[in-house]
Design an enzyme around this catalytic site. Structure first.
Site, PDB file in Angstrom:
ATOM      1  N   ARG A   1       0.854  -1.195   0.000  1.00 48.42           N
ATOM      2  CA  ARG A   1       0.000   0.000   0.000  1.00 48.42           C
ATOM      3  C   ARG A   1       0.890   1.245   0.000  1.00 48.42           C
ATOM      4  O   ARG A   1       2.121   1.142  -0.009  1.00 48.42           O
ATOM      5  CB  ARG A   1      -0.901   0.012   1.232  1.00 48.42           C
ATOM      6  CG  ARG A   1      -0.148   0.310   2.511  1.00 48.42           C
ATOM      7  CD  ARG A   1      -1.087   0.583   3.677  1.00 48.42           C
ATOM      8  NE  ARG A   1      -0.320   1.109   4.802  1.00 48.42           N
ATOM      9  CZ  ARG A   1      -0.744   1.131   6.043  1.00 48.42           C
ATOM     10  NH1 ARG A   1      -1.932   0.624   6.348  1.00 48.42           N
ATOM     11  NH2 ARG A   1      -0.013   1.652   7.002  1.00 48.42           N
TER      12      ARG A   1
ATOM     13  N   ASP B   1       5.996  -7.802   1.384  1.00 50.33           N
ATOM     14  CA  ASP B   1       5.331  -7.054   2.456  1.00 50.33           C
ATOM     15  C   ASP B   1       4.865  -8.037   3.528  1.00 50.33           C
ATOM     16  O   ASP B   1       4.688  -9.226   3.255  1.00 50.33           O
ATOM     17  CB  ASP B   1       4.127  -6.278   1.886  1.00 50.33           C
ATOM     18  CG  ASP B   1       3.765  -5.044   2.707  1.00 50.33           C
ATOM     19  OD1 ASP B   1       3.958  -3.919   2.199  1.00 50.33           O
ATOM     20  OD2 ASP B   1       3.304  -5.198   3.864  1.00 50.33           O
TER      21      ASP B   1
ATOM     22  N   ASP C   1       8.970 -10.064   5.850  1.00 48.09           N
ATOM     23  CA  ASP C   1       9.185  -9.142   6.966  1.00 48.09           C
ATOM     24  C   ASP C   1      10.634  -8.699   6.835  1.00 48.09           C
ATOM     25  O   ASP C   1      11.554  -9.511   6.990  1.00 48.09           O
ATOM     26  CB  ASP C   1       8.953  -9.854   8.309  1.00 48.09           C
ATOM     27  CG  ASP C   1       9.203  -8.927   9.489  1.00 48.09           C
ATOM     28  OD1 ASP C   1       9.894  -7.907   9.333  1.00 48.09           O
ATOM     29  OD2 ASP C   1       8.713  -9.229  10.591  1.00 48.09           O
TER      30      ASP C   1
ATOM     31  N   ASN D   1      11.673   0.241   0.584  1.00 52.38           N
ATOM     32  CA  ASN D   1      10.677   1.267   0.936  1.00 52.38           C
ATOM     33  C   ASN D   1       9.982   0.987   2.264  1.00 52.38           C
ATOM     34  O   ASN D   1       9.514   1.910   2.922  1.00 52.38           O
ATOM     35  CB  ASN D   1       9.645   1.334  -0.203  1.00 52.38           C
ATOM     36  CG  ASN D   1       8.348   1.987   0.225  1.00 52.38           C
ATOM     37  OD1 ASN D   1       8.267   3.207   0.349  1.00 52.38           O
ATOM     38  ND2 ASN D   1       7.332   1.173   0.508  1.00 52.38           N
TER      39      ASN D   1
ATOM     40  N   TYR E   1      12.411   8.612  14.621  1.00 49.03           N
ATOM     41  CA  TYR E   1      12.162   8.330  13.197  1.00 49.03           C
ATOM     42  C   TYR E   1      13.230   9.028  12.347  1.00 49.03           C
ATOM     43  O   TYR E   1      13.816   8.425  11.441  1.00 49.03           O
ATOM     44  CB  TYR E   1      10.759   8.823  12.831  1.00 49.03           C
ATOM     45  CG  TYR E   1      10.416   8.720  11.359  1.00 49.03           C
ATOM     46  CD1 TYR E   1      10.119   7.495  10.782  1.00 49.03           C
ATOM     47  CD2 TYR E   1      10.362   9.864  10.552  1.00 49.03           C
ATOM     48  CE1 TYR E   1       9.784   7.410   9.426  1.00 49.03           C
ATOM     49  CE2 TYR E   1      10.028   9.787   9.212  1.00 49.03           C
ATOM     50  CZ  TYR E   1       9.746   8.558   8.645  1.00 49.03           C
ATOM     51  OH  TYR E   1       9.423   8.472   7.317  1.00 49.03           O
TER      52      TYR E   1
ATOM     53  N   LYS F   1      16.055   7.504   9.656  1.00 49.75           N
ATOM     54  CA  LYS F   1      16.137   7.889   8.245  1.00 49.75           C
ATOM     55  C   LYS F   1      17.517   8.484   7.921  1.00 49.75           C
ATOM     56  O   LYS F   1      18.008   8.336   6.800  1.00 49.75           O
ATOM     57  CB  LYS F   1      15.006   8.852   7.894  1.00 49.75           C
ATOM     58  CG  LYS F   1      13.627   8.178   7.944  1.00 49.75           C
ATOM     59  CD  LYS F   1      13.550   6.984   6.995  1.00 49.75           C
ATOM     60  CE  LYS F   1      12.171   6.382   6.874  1.00 49.75           C
ATOM     61  NZ  LYS F   1      12.091   5.294   5.894  1.00 49.75           N
TER      62      LYS F   1
HETATM   63  N1  LIG Z   1       3.988   9.067   3.992  1.00 52.52           N
HETATM   64  C1  LIG Z   1       4.905  10.022   4.161  1.00 52.52           C
HETATM   65  O1  LIG Z   1       4.571  11.176   4.361  1.00 52.52           O
HETATM   66  C2  LIG Z   1       6.365   9.676   4.081  1.00 52.52           C
HETATM   67  C3  LIG Z   1       7.288  10.732   4.068  1.00 52.52           C
HETATM   68  C4  LIG Z   1       8.627  10.451   4.002  1.00 52.52           C
HETATM   69  C5  LIG Z   1       9.069   9.146   3.958  1.00 52.52           C
HETATM   70  N2  LIG Z   1       8.149   8.126   3.972  1.00 52.52           N
HETATM   71  C6  LIG Z   1       8.682   6.773   3.930  1.00 52.52           C
HETATM   72  O2  LIG Z   1       8.147   6.112   2.793  1.00 52.52           O
HETATM   73  C7  LIG Z   1       8.031   4.707   3.052  1.00 52.52           C
HETATM   74  C8  LIG Z   1       6.606   4.262   2.756  1.00 52.52           C
HETATM   75  O3  LIG Z   1       5.739   4.968   3.612  1.00 52.52           O
HETATM   76  P1  LIG Z   1       4.149   4.987   3.409  1.00 52.52           P
HETATM   77  O4  LIG Z   1       3.719   6.372   3.654  1.00 52.52           O
HETATM   78  O5  LIG Z   1       3.781   4.323   2.159  1.00 52.52           O
HETATM   79  O6  LIG Z   1       3.709   4.108   4.676  1.00 52.52           O
HETATM   80  P2  LIG Z   1       2.536   3.022   4.801  1.00 52.52           P
HETATM   81  O7  LIG Z   1       2.403   2.764   6.257  1.00 52.52           O
HETATM   82  O8  LIG Z   1       1.324   3.447   4.034  1.00 52.52           O
HETATM   83  O9  LIG Z   1       3.131   1.748   4.047  1.00 52.52           O
HETATM   84  C9  LIG Z   1       4.217   1.037   4.575  1.00 52.52           C
HETATM   85  C10 LIG Z   1       4.216  -0.359   4.007  1.00 52.52           C
HETATM   86  O10 LIG Z   1       5.326  -1.052   4.595  1.00 52.52           O
HETATM   87  C11 LIG Z   1       4.868  -2.316   5.072  1.00 52.52           C
HETATM   88  N3  LIG Z   1       5.708  -2.754   6.189  1.00 52.52           N
HETATM   89  C12 LIG Z   1       5.760  -2.250   7.445  1.00 52.52           C
HETATM   90  N4  LIG Z   1       6.615  -2.968   8.195  1.00 52.52           N
HETATM   91  C13 LIG Z   1       7.128  -3.937   7.385  1.00 52.52           C
HETATM   92  C14 LIG Z   1       8.074  -4.976   7.579  1.00 52.52           C
HETATM   93  N5  LIG Z   1       8.635  -5.209   8.765  1.00 52.52           N
HETATM   94  N6  LIG Z   1       8.354  -5.789   6.524  1.00 52.52           N
HETATM   95  C15 LIG Z   1       7.756  -5.611   5.309  1.00 52.52           C
HETATM   96  N7  LIG Z   1       6.855  -4.638   5.086  1.00 52.52           N
HETATM   97  C16 LIG Z   1       6.544  -3.803   6.120  1.00 52.52           C
HETATM   98  C17 LIG Z   1       3.426  -2.069   5.481  1.00 52.52           C
HETATM   99  O11 LIG Z   1       2.682  -3.292   5.556  1.00 52.52           O
HETATM  100  C18 LIG Z   1       2.945  -1.154   4.360  1.00 52.52           C
HETATM  101  O12 LIG Z   1       2.507  -1.880   3.239  1.00 52.52           O
HETATM  102  C19 LIG Z   1       8.458   4.518   4.497  1.00 52.52           C
HETATM  103  O13 LIG Z   1       9.815   4.119   4.547  1.00 52.52           O
HETATM  104  C20 LIG Z   1       8.287   5.892   5.089  1.00 52.52           C
HETATM  105  O14 LIG Z   1       9.106   6.093   6.213  1.00 52.52           O
HETATM  106  C21 LIG Z   1       6.823   8.370   4.032  1.00 52.52           C
END
Ligand SMILES: NC(=O)c1ccc[n+]([C@@H]2O[C@H](COP(=O)([O-])OP(=O)(O)OC[C@H]3O[C@@H](n4cnc5c(N)ncnc54)[C@H](O)[C@@H]3O)[C@@H](O)[C@H]2O)c1
Length: 267
Positions: free
Chosen positions: A18, A39, A65, A92, A161, A165
């Site tokens: 997602r 995932d 995982d 990601n 966090y 990063k």
């Molecule tokens: N959304 C934001 O504003 C934002 C901003 C900067 C960086 N990010 C980074 O982008 C990436 C994606 O974020 P997002 O917003 O899509 O988050 P999200 O929570 O919507 O999606 C994260 C996905 O990672 C999976 N996941 C979590 N733990 C896991 C594990 N141990 N093993 C495998 N899969 C795992 C979840 O099931 C999910 O599908 C992350 O690294 C996040 O830190 C997000």
């Protein structure tokens, strides 16, 4: 729609069930790559794979995982077997847990380190082992790690966090150096996404209100927008297009770089 051609490439996107990862998987597929989504959310991951297949892409789901070394081993082997190789790994998968440092819960801190830092490091490890000469895929390739604008600014209540990063950023540089010096033929770069109002981004805004830093989620979002020269939040496609670029031959002389995709927030 990205203008870069990934026809014939095989990609694994972690956390692709997602959010931003699903958008990256779609963009990679649109550029011509066959895509595996790794995932912990098998339910959502399989739906995302079905949607990709419905659009004509070659797509697979692999249970993963990212904190588990043995699962990485299996996921990469399954990806190589089902897609016929591996050229691109997008690390990601990540989590965000909001907390002022004065209230830091050590278990939350450990979880953040496990998923965001160890998960990315293991992703680099297994990508290298598969893509370097003699590996199961063996043709070199590109790794794109997903850091965050949080690695480049100081924003309250995301200290732990942000630390994870920043670690992703440094892992990227060392990995690029090792790949070059050890002759792996794998470029390693990272992206620093700005705030995207999806599940993670919206929860962060609500957490900031609960902590008392902002009167409302709208005010929290407004503060981020005010810090952003382009004057808007990010969109999933903004991040996906940057990943496709870094994965493509258009970035063939780019390694060890961090690309801000944040509307200028982290400059
Ligand atoms: N959304 C934001 O504003 C934002 C901003 C900067 C960086 N990010 C980074 O982008 C990436 C994606 O974020 P997002 O917003 O899509 O988050 P999200 O929570 O919507 O999606 C994260 C996905 O990672 C999976 N996941 C979590 N733990 C896991 C594990 N141990 N093993 C495998 N899969 C795992 C979840 O099931 C999910 O599908 C992350 O690294 C996040 O830190 C997000």
């Amino acid at each position: 729609m990205s203008g870069y051609d990934l026809t014939g490439r095989r990609a694994l996107v972690t956390g692709g069930a997602r959010g931003l990862g699903a958008g990256m998987a779609e963009a990679l597929a649109r550029a011509g790559a066959a895509v595996a989504i790794g995932d912990v959310r098998e339910d959502l991951g399989k739906d995302t794979v079905e949607a990709l297949r419905a659009s004509g892409a070659v797509a697979e789901f692999v249970p993963l995982d990212v904190t588990d070394d043995a699962q990485w081993e299996r996921a990469v082997a399954d990806t190589v077997a089902s897609l016929g190789g591996l050229d691109i790994v997008v690390n990601n998968a990540g989590i965000e847990i909001t907390s002022p440092l004065a209230d830091l819960d050590p278990d939350d801190a450990r979880r953040l380190l496990e998923v965001n830092v160890l998960g990315t490091a293991l992703g680099i490890k297994h990508a290298f082992r598969a893509m370097r000469p003699g590996g199961a895929a063996g043709q070199g390739g590109a790794i794109v790690n997903i850091a965050s604008v949080a690695a480049t600014i100081a924003f309250p209540a995301i200290g732990m966090y942000s630390a994870t990063k920043s670690a992703v950023d440094r892992l990227t540089r060392v990995a690029a150096m090792e790949s070059g010096k050890l002759g792996y033929g794998v470029r390693v770069n990272c992206v620093y996404p700005g705030l995207v109002p999806n599940e993670m981004g919206t929860r962060l805004a609500n957490d900031l209100v609960e902590i008392g830093l902002f009167p409302s989620a709208e005010a929290a979002v407004g503060a981020v927008v005010d810090l952003t020269p382009q004057g808007r939040l990010g969109d999933s496609s903004d991040m996906a297009d940057a990943v496709v670029f870094l994965a493509s031959d258009a970035a063939r002389f780019i390694t060890g770089a961090g690309l801000p995709v944040d509307g200028g927030m982290g400059m």
